[in-house]
Enzyme design. Structure first.
Site, PDB file in Angstrom:
ATOM      1  N   SER A 137       0.836  -1.195   0.000  1.00  0.00           N
ATOM      2  CA  SER A 137       0.000   0.000   0.000  1.00  0.00           C
ATOM      3  C   SER A 137       0.874   1.251   0.000  1.00  0.00           C
ATOM      4  O   SER A 137       1.687   1.451   0.905  1.00  0.00           O
ATOM      5  CB  SER A 137      -0.897   0.009   1.233  1.00  0.00           C
ATOM      6  OG  SER A 137      -1.430   1.300   1.403  1.00  0.00           O
ATOM      7  N   ASP A 174      -7.041  -5.968   4.678  1.00  0.00           N
ATOM      8  CA  ASP A 174      -6.358  -4.674   4.684  1.00  0.00           C
ATOM      9  C   ASP A 174      -6.307  -4.109   6.101  1.00  0.00           C
ATOM     10  O   ASP A 174      -7.344  -3.812   6.701  1.00  0.00           O
ATOM     11  CB  ASP A 174      -7.138  -3.723   3.761  1.00  0.00           C
ATOM     12  CG  ASP A 174      -6.440  -2.394   3.539  1.00  0.00           C
ATOM     13  OD1 ASP A 174      -5.282  -2.232   3.993  1.00  0.00           O
ATOM     14  OD2 ASP A 174      -7.057  -1.519   2.904  1.00  0.00           O
ATOM     15  N   MET A 190     -11.718  -5.001   5.872  1.00  0.00           N
ATOM     16  CA  MET A 190     -10.849  -4.107   6.649  1.00  0.00           C
ATOM     17  C   MET A 190     -10.600  -4.742   8.018  1.00  0.00           C
ATOM     18  O   MET A 190     -11.542  -5.091   8.736  1.00  0.00           O
ATOM     19  CB  MET A 190     -11.515  -2.740   6.849  1.00  0.00           C
ATOM     20  CG  MET A 190     -11.615  -1.857   5.624  1.00  0.00           C
ATOM     21  SD  MET A 190     -10.059  -1.374   4.881  1.00  0.00           S
ATOM     22  CE  MET A 190      -9.116  -0.768   6.248  1.00  0.00           C
ATOM     23  N   ASP A 203      -4.761   3.940  -1.599  1.00  0.00           N
ATOM     24  CA  ASP A 203      -5.770   4.334  -0.620  1.00  0.00           C
ATOM     25  C   ASP A 203      -6.217   5.772  -0.848  1.00  0.00           C
ATOM     26  O   ASP A 203      -5.493   6.719  -0.543  1.00  0.00           O
ATOM     27  CB  ASP A 203      -5.191   4.203   0.796  1.00  0.00           C
ATOM     28  CG  ASP A 203      -5.037   2.749   1.199  1.00  0.00           C
ATOM     29  OD1 ASP A 203      -6.050   2.027   1.174  1.00  0.00           O
ATOM     30  OD2 ASP A 203      -3.913   2.346   1.526  1.00  0.00           O
ATOM     31  N   MET A 253     -11.955   5.230  -0.065  1.00  0.00           N
ATOM     32  CA  MET A 253     -12.543   5.495   1.258  1.00  0.00           C
ATOM     33  C   MET A 253     -13.127   6.898   1.206  1.00  0.00           C
ATOM     34  O   MET A 253     -12.619   7.843   1.825  1.00  0.00           O
ATOM     35  CB  MET A 253     -11.461   5.362   2.337  1.00  0.00           C
ATOM     36  CG  MET A 253     -11.121   3.907   2.632  1.00  0.00           C
ATOM     37  SD  MET A 253      -9.547   3.733   3.482  1.00  0.00           S
ATOM     38  CE  MET A 253      -8.455   3.779   2.080  1.00  0.00           C
ATOM     39  N   HIS A 291      -8.575   1.640  -3.602  1.00  0.00           N
ATOM     40  CA  HIS A 291      -9.475   1.481  -2.456  1.00  0.00           C
ATOM     41  C   HIS A 291     -10.064   2.846  -2.123  1.00  0.00           C
ATOM     42  O   HIS A 291      -9.382   3.704  -1.546  1.00  0.00           O
ATOM     43  CB  HIS A 291      -8.636   0.915  -1.283  1.00  0.00           C
ATOM     44  CG  HIS A 291      -9.389   0.736  -0.012  1.00  0.00           C
ATOM     45  ND1 HIS A 291      -8.751   0.449   1.187  1.00  0.00           N
ATOM     46  CD2 HIS A 291     -10.715   0.783   0.273  1.00  0.00           C
ATOM     47  CE1 HIS A 291      -9.655   0.333   2.147  1.00  0.00           C
ATOM     48  NE2 HIS A 291     -10.846   0.544   1.620  1.00  0.00           N
ATOM     49  N   MET A 336      -8.532   8.736   0.226  1.00  0.00           N
ATOM     50  CA  MET A 336      -9.292   9.165   1.418  1.00  0.00           C
ATOM     51  C   MET A 336      -9.728  10.616   1.263  1.00  0.00           C
ATOM     52  O   MET A 336      -8.958  11.448   0.779  1.00  0.00           O
ATOM     53  CB  MET A 336      -8.401   9.051   2.662  1.00  0.00           C
ATOM     54  CG  MET A 336      -7.839   7.659   2.881  1.00  0.00           C
ATOM     55  SD  MET A 336      -6.956   7.584   4.446  1.00  0.00           S
ATOM     56  CE  MET A 336      -6.240   5.937   4.326  1.00  0.00           C
ATOM     57  N   HIS A 353      -1.558  -1.230  -4.001  1.00  0.00           N
ATOM     58  CA  HIS A 353      -2.812  -0.813  -3.363  1.00  0.00           C
ATOM     59  C   HIS A 353      -2.783   0.703  -3.157  1.00  0.00           C
ATOM     60  O   HIS A 353      -1.825   1.261  -2.612  1.00  0.00           O
ATOM     61  CB  HIS A 353      -2.934  -1.543  -2.028  1.00  0.00           C
ATOM     62  CG  HIS A 353      -4.204  -1.300  -1.294  1.00  0.00           C
ATOM     63  ND1 HIS A 353      -5.370  -1.996  -1.561  1.00  0.00           N
ATOM     64  CD2 HIS A 353      -4.497  -0.465  -0.272  1.00  0.00           C
ATOM     65  CE1 HIS A 353      -6.319  -1.596  -0.736  1.00  0.00           C
ATOM     66  NE2 HIS A 353      -5.822  -0.648   0.065  1.00  0.00           N
TER      67      HIS A 353
HETATM   68  C1  DX5 Z   1      -5.978   1.973   5.966  1.00  0.00           C
HETATM   69  C2  DX5 Z   1      -5.691   1.613   4.537  1.00  0.00           C
HETATM   70  C3  DX5 Z   1      -4.667   0.566   4.379  1.00  0.00           C
HETATM   71  C4  DX5 Z   1      -3.315   0.904   4.955  1.00  0.00           C
HETATM   72  C5  DX5 Z   1      -2.821  -0.334   5.640  1.00  0.00           C
HETATM   73  O1  DX5 Z   1      -7.138   2.689   6.064  1.00  0.00           O
HETATM   74  O2  DX5 Z   1      -6.856   1.174   3.872  1.00  0.00           O
HETATM   75  O3  DX5 Z   1      -4.535   0.142   3.031  1.00  0.00           O
HETATM   76  O4  DX5 Z   1      -2.363   1.303   4.009  1.00  0.00           O
HETATM   77  O5  DX5 Z   1      -1.682  -0.032   6.339  1.00  0.00           O
HETATM   78  P1  DX5 Z   1      -0.985  -1.060   7.314  1.00  0.00           P
HETATM   79  O6  DX5 Z   1      -0.572  -2.258   6.504  1.00  0.00           O
HETATM   80  O7  DX5 Z   1       0.172  -0.295   7.856  1.00  0.00           O
HETATM   81  O8  DX5 Z   1      -1.995  -1.423   8.367  1.00  0.00           O
HETATM   82 ZN    ZN Z   2      -6.569   0.208   1.852  1.00  0.00          ZN
END
Ligand code: DX5
Ligand code: ZN
Length: 221
Positions: free
Chosen positions: A12, A179, A141, A39, A72, A70, A41, A37
């Site tokens: 990620s 994740d 998650m 993320d 969010m 992903h 947000m 991956h």
């Molecule tokens: C968190 C993200 C994850 C994050 C995971 O909200 O969706 O993808 O990068 O990070 P680690 O592996 O450090 O928990």
């Molecule tokens: Zn994620």
């Protein structure tokens, strides 16, 4: 000869250094990790803000790896076309953020992309049952979304088992991704529960030997 990897590893970029993210993308490409991956947000659905479609379109030419996006974000329906055009291969939306989830998944497929659905730790698998035949990926998650480096929440394991069982009983084909808090201590129980994809943020970027960690997870050590 090495056997087929037992899982897909998806580092990620949330844990990368955004001031030199291109180098970090190339570094992922030097390992046997299969996906990247991403993320996204929005500061509303989760209490953090990251990046949007431009970031992804800038990364796209740097790597042939699957870009696993992903989302969010609230109102994911408004952004599907943007993330598809940016070069995402898989677009995952949160069931909690999409009231008309079926329509959003359809929009992802209409863009020619693979559709994923994600659930936060407090959402049960049962809430997904009607749409499981409409997705290529279910992202469980295992931390409350928003930040990297959090501790794995073990109740995710039972959700993975349930999803694997439903898949087998109904002959469905979705992959199960996990994740949050995936690292060299937690990954075995996650794979034993029958997950297919490990999203790895802080453990990947914190690893001295990244290939070693990826090989360990893929069962190629
Ligand atoms: C968190 C993200 C994850 C994050 C995971 O909200 O969706 O993808 O990068 O990070 P680690 O592996 O450090 O928990
Ligand atoms: Zn994620």
């Amino acid at each position: 000869m090495k056997t087929k990897p037992r899982c897909i590893v998806a580092p990620s970029l949330l844990s990368a250094n955004f001031s030199r993210v291109g180098e970090d993308v190339l570094e992922i490409g030097k390992t046997s990790a299969q996906w990247i991956h991403l993320d996204v947000m929005d500061g509303h659905f989760v209490p953090n803000i990251t990046f949007g479609p431009k970031f992804i379109s800038d990364i796209r030419p740097l790597t042939p790896l699957v870009l696993d996006t992903h989302l969010m974000i609230e109102h994911p329906d408004r952004y599907i076309t943007h993330f598809a055009k940016a070069g995402s291969d898989i677009i995952t939306v949160h069931s909690e953020a999409a009231v008309h989830l079926h329509r959003v998944l359809q929009a992802i497929h209409d863009e020619g992309k693979q559709a994923g659905v994600s659930i936060v730790p407090s959402t049960p698998v049962a809430s997904l049952e009607v749409i499981l035949s409409d997705v290529e990926l279910v992202l469980v998650m295992s931390v409350d979304p928003g930040f990297g480096g959090q501790k794995f929440i073990p109740s995710a394991l039972e959700k993975i088992r349930q999803l694997a069982e439903i898949r087998q009983t109904n002959r469905l084909n979705y992959r199960i991704a996990v994740d949050g808090g995936v690292n060299e201590t937690t990954f075995r129980q996650i794979l034993d529960a029958k997950a297919d994809v490990l999203v790895v943020g802080s453990a990947f970027f914190g690893a001295k030997d990244k290939q070693k960690l990826v090989s360990l997870m893929q069962g190629q050590e």
